[in-house]
Enzyme design. Sequence first.
Site, short mmCIF file in Angstrom:
data_model
loop_
_atom_site.label_atom_id
_atom_site.label_comp_id
_atom_site.label_asym_id
_atom_site.label_seq_id
_atom_site.Cartn_x
_atom_site.Cartn_y
_atom_site.Cartn_z
N HIS A 156 0.80 -1.15 -0.08
CA HIS A 156 -0.03 0.04 0.00
C HIS A 156 1.00 1.10 -0.23
O HIS A 156 0.40 2.22 0.36
CB HIS A 156 -0.92 0.10 1.14
N LYS A 283 16.47 22.48 -10.97
CA LYS A 283 15.63 21.00 -11.39
C LYS A 283 16.53 20.22 -12.24
O LYS A 283 17.37 20.36 -12.95
CB LYS A 283 14.30 21.23 -12.15
#
Length: 468
Positions: A156, A283
């Site tokens: 999960h 970035k």
Amino acid sequence: MKKAWGGRFTKKTASLVEAFTESISFDQRLYKYDIEGSIAHARMLAQCSLITLSECNAIIKGLRGIHKEIESGTFQFKTEQEDIHMNIESALVERIGDVAKKLHTARSRNDQIALDLRLWMRDQILEIIEAITALQSEFIMQAKTADKHILPGFTHFQHAQPVMAGHYFLAYVEMLERDRTRLVDCRKRVNVSPLGACALAGTTLDIKPEITAKLLDFDSTFENSIDAVSDRDFCLEFASVLAIISVHLSRFCEEWIVWSSQGFDFLDIDDSYCTGSSIMPQKKNPDVLELIRGKCGRVYGNLFSLLTIMKGLPLSYNRDMQEDKEAIFDTSDTIKECLLILKELIKKTALKFENMEKSCEKGFLDATGIADYLVKKGIPFRESHEIVGTMVKKYSGDGKRLQDVSIKDFKKFSPLIDKDIYETIGVKNYIKQYKSPGSTSPASVRKKIRAWERKLQKHITTREKKFV
Ligand code: ARG
């Protein structure tokens, strides 16, 4: 320009129709298989005395010349000649004259295109299997390098249990192995020759389809001529198998995209395999991984196109089937490229094992180990689960790990807990306790790595014999 089918027509084909119906712009990549098939067909015709040996030799020589011309890039593909079959046939007539007109004896473009596709696909399957094996080898390399390291295993997407890093990589090796065997299986149904089915009903001429099948290395020949020209199951199967591969690749990519983010910081992809942002100077983005994940869109789309093209098609050949090519070509090109670039990217990524191990300290990864410990002391699992649950409830707020709990405090949860609990507790101790087959215990993972190395070596040698 004269059409091979022009006899019954009084009017010229409208140019709109020529442009609409042509397939040469995309099926020209089948030239090699079309020529190979035609050479085998000519040989069969000669063996069945439908053409003479010298006619056969002239045809073969002409076809080989055309092959060379195409390879050298000087061949002029013509839209008026519609497809690869008629482009080559008309070029053959130009080259060797009227004898070329005998080549299409006992053959239709319907069995011819089915043949070309099957020959092409056979090669693609081999190439893809090779790329899969290469990626599997890379995963095994990674598993070996990561031999002693532990990472948090997730369910999960929550911290679940610690796993050996090697175990994680081998999971992908298994996944890819299923892809490989699916391709090997798909190849069995691809490797049936449709040549000799002609338009749909066979022929009144005395031909021997088994001769062409043997010359072209097929395992068998078609059983039913109608089925042979209308079957595209092999395309559907190939596209499905490749769609499953794209699922697998996307799962891995998603994982590494997340792992490369600042929140996880489990890995650093080499600059040469990342791209930047045009506005944010700081970035470094995992675009290659994102694109591989995104390529699922076209691969599933192609599968869906094929299913839709074939849905409700009455027997036998229908021109709708011309639409199959771009879908399977694109799927094959995409998957090959993804497999290749992913392997390179993995090679160029530095895994940050320290961060992975630090992350293992969060989330009580050893909780199930304590529950198992209590089972070994005679407590039913449902009760031990409950006991450890209350431990987690008590300590989850204050950042305490279970290995930091004192024996006095442990005994408050169960008098059966003893000092030996500390041998089980903590991620490093816990992982050594695994015993069950296929589990993440370091010894079992090491054994599996060795077994996989041997197995892959076998794949490589059998592949060299072209016997996938
Ligand atoms: N270009 C066609 C295809 O890709 C080849 C077969 C055409 N046959 C025909 N009878 N029109 O399917």
